[in-house]
Design a protein around this motif. Structure first.
Motif, PDB file in Angstrom:
ATOM      1  N   GLU A   1       0.831  -1.216   0.000  1.00 34.12           N
ATOM      2  CA  GLU A   1       0.000   0.000   0.000  1.00 34.12           C
ATOM      3  C   GLU A   1       0.859   1.257   0.000  1.00 34.12           C
ATOM      4  O   GLU A   1       0.537   2.245  -0.648  1.00 34.12           O
ATOM      5  CB  GLU A   1      -0.941   0.006   1.205  1.00 34.12           C
ATOM      6  CG  GLU A   1      -2.143  -0.881   0.971  1.00 34.12           C
ATOM      7  CD  GLU A   1      -3.135  -0.870   2.127  1.00 34.12           C
ATOM      8  OE1 GLU A   1      -3.177   0.097   2.890  1.00 34.12           O
ATOM      9  OE2 GLU A   1      -3.865  -1.872   2.236  1.00 34.12           O
TER      10      GLU A   1
ATOM     11  N   ARG B   1     -10.241  -9.711  -7.184  1.00 37.70           N
ATOM     12  CA  ARG B   1     -10.127  -8.645  -6.170  1.00 37.70           C
ATOM     13  C   ARG B   1     -10.410  -7.274  -6.776  1.00 37.70           C
ATOM     14  O   ARG B   1     -10.014  -6.951  -7.871  1.00 37.70           O
ATOM     15  CB  ARG B   1      -8.715  -8.627  -5.587  1.00 37.70           C
ATOM     16  CG  ARG B   1      -8.506  -7.408  -4.679  1.00 37.70           C
ATOM     17  CD  ARG B   1      -7.244  -7.469  -3.901  1.00 37.70           C
ATOM     18  NE  ARG B   1      -6.086  -7.701  -4.719  1.00 37.70           N
ATOM     19  CZ  ARG B   1      -4.885  -8.028  -4.220  1.00 37.70           C
ATOM     20  NH1 ARG B   1      -4.733  -8.158  -2.926  1.00 37.70           N
ATOM     21  NH2 ARG B   1      -3.864  -8.219  -5.027  1.00 37.70           N
TER      22      ARG B   1
ATOM     23  N   THR C   1     -10.339  -3.094  -5.333  1.00 36.40           N
ATOM     24  CA  THR C   1      -9.868  -2.278  -4.215  1.00 36.40           C
ATOM     25  C   THR C   1     -10.424  -0.865  -4.362  1.00 36.40           C
ATOM     26  O   THR C   1     -10.513  -0.343  -5.480  1.00 36.40           O
ATOM     27  CB  THR C   1      -8.317  -2.230  -4.233  1.00 36.40           C
ATOM     28  OG1 THR C   1      -7.821  -3.569  -4.296  1.00 36.40           O
ATOM     29  CG2 THR C   1      -7.752  -1.555  -3.000  1.00 36.40           C
TER      30      THR C   1
ATOM     31  N   GLY D   1      -9.006   2.205   0.241  1.00 40.77           N
ATOM     32  CA  GLY D   1      -8.207   0.972   0.197  1.00 40.77           C
ATOM     33  C   GLY D   1      -8.970  -0.279   0.619  1.00 40.77           C
ATOM     34  O   GLY D   1      -8.383  -1.364   0.651  1.00 40.77           O
TER      35      GLY D   1
ATOM     36  N   MET E   1     -11.003  -3.655   0.577  1.00 37.42           N
ATOM     37  CA  MET E   1     -10.902  -4.697  -0.429  1.00 37.42           C
ATOM     38  C   MET E   1     -12.183  -5.488  -0.572  1.00 37.42           C
ATOM     39  O   MET E   1     -12.847  -5.781   0.416  1.00 37.42           O
ATOM     40  CB  MET E   1      -9.776  -5.648  -0.057  1.00 37.42           C
ATOM     41  CG  MET E   1      -8.520  -5.300  -0.792  1.00 37.42           C
ATOM     42  SD  MET E   1      -7.083  -5.997  -0.101  1.00 37.42           S
ATOM     43  CE  MET E   1      -7.232  -5.851   1.607  1.00 37.42           C
TER      44      MET E   1
ATOM     45  N   ARG F   1      -6.199  -3.962  -9.445  1.00 32.71           N
ATOM     46  CA  ARG F   1      -4.771  -3.606  -9.385  1.00 32.71           C
ATOM     47  C   ARG F   1      -4.047  -3.995 -10.663  1.00 32.71           C
ATOM     48  O   ARG F   1      -4.353  -5.012 -11.259  1.00 32.71           O
ATOM     49  CB  ARG F   1      -4.112  -4.310  -8.178  1.00 32.71           C
ATOM     50  CG  ARG F   1      -4.142  -3.472  -6.938  1.00 32.71           C
ATOM     51  CD  ARG F   1      -3.707  -4.197  -5.699  1.00 32.71           C
ATOM     52  NE  ARG F   1      -2.477  -4.988  -5.802  1.00 32.71           N
ATOM     53  CZ  ARG F   1      -1.962  -5.668  -4.780  1.00 32.71           C
ATOM     54  NH1 ARG F   1      -2.553  -5.630  -3.603  1.00 32.71           N
ATOM     55  NH2 ARG F   1      -0.868  -6.375  -4.935  1.00 32.71           N
TER      56      ARG F   1
END
Ligand code: AP5
Ligand code: MG
Length: 217
Positions: free
Chosen positions: A33, A127, A129, A134, A136, A160
């Motif tokens: 992060e 996933r 985000t 942030g 998830m 991502r």
């Protein structure tokens, strides 16, 4: 309590670190992060990191160790911390050991989440985000209430850059070759707690707390 949460990409390090951080009221320091934030802010470190992250490689130890050394000096770490994604090499683990020792501190445990590769692939490819906070999600296992939007802050959810199949494969190989030796490293230091990372998020958290000897209430 000073803890490390380890595990391959997608094992649930971020998910469980956040929960554990709230439970123990200590900061969570996620190197992934931190680097993504540097990239977002277009810093020099961000530009260096992006070149490696986009290929699924680790960024050089010297850079990463410097970042963590500065972060651990901050006052919020005085009552303990959770490291998510650091160390990832034996050189980083040695550096952490030295840094903590110089401050009269030490690591209590290295928690390693075990999840098989086929499950990791499913978790990473689904996933999403939140760009703002942030948080998830997973398009199948933990979908947001409104598609594409964060339940907590209504921010935009994104995939991502390193969560595409070819880069995921490189990340898994890098984990095997460079990070998995840390399991023996921490086993040797009698600090390793291996936890099954399969099952619901609450079940995994309960297992971690149990291994740490912490009551869930
Ligand atoms: P980083 O961001 O740390 O990525 P990673 O290690 O590859 O791990 P992930 O963040 O992908 O997975 P996670 O274990 O946190 O799983 P999550 O909780 O999100 O690092 C990125 C890059 O930065 C590296 O490749 C490297 O280039 C660089 N870097 C970082 N640290 C470095 C260092 N120390 N040295 C050098 N380079 C470094 O969960 C994944 C998905 O599964 C989510 O969708 C989640 O909702 C879902 N999920 C979680 N738990 C469960 C469950 N129990 N059941 C079902 N689904 C679940
Ligand atoms: Mg993570």
């Amino acid at each position: 309590m000073n803890l490390i949460i380890m595990g391959p990409p997608g094992a649930g390090k971020g998910t469980q670190s956040r929960r554990l951080g709230e439970h123990l009221a200590v900061p969570v320091i996620s190197t992934g992060e931190m680097l993504r934030d540097e990239i977002k802010r277009k810093t020099t470190l961000g530009a260096q990191a992006k070149r490696h992250m986009d290929k699924g490689e680790l960024i050089p130890d010297s850079l990463m160790i410097g970042v963590i050394e500065e972060r651990l000096k901050r006052s919020d770490c005085a009552r303990g911390f959770i490291l998510d994604g650091f160390p990832r090499t034996v050189a980083q683990a040695d550096a952490l050991h030295k840094m903590l020792g110089e401050n009269g501190s030490s690591l209590e445990h290295a928690v390693s989440l075990a999840v098989p590769n086929d499950e990791l692939l499913k978790r990473l490819s689904g996933r999403r985000t939140c760009r703002d906070c942030g948080a998830m999600y997973h398009i199948i296992f933990d979908p947001p209430t409104n598609a594409g939007l964060c339940n907590k802050c209504n921010g935009e959810l994104y995939q991502r850059d390193d969560d595409y199949e070819d880069i995921i494969s490189s990340r898994l190989e890098v984990y095997e070759s460079q990070t998995s030796p840390l399991l023996d490293y921490y086993r040797g230091h009698r600090q390793l707690l291996e936890v099954d990372g399969i099952g619901g998020r609450d079940d995994v958290l309960a297992r971690i707390l149990k291994r740490l000897g912490i009551s869930q209430s």
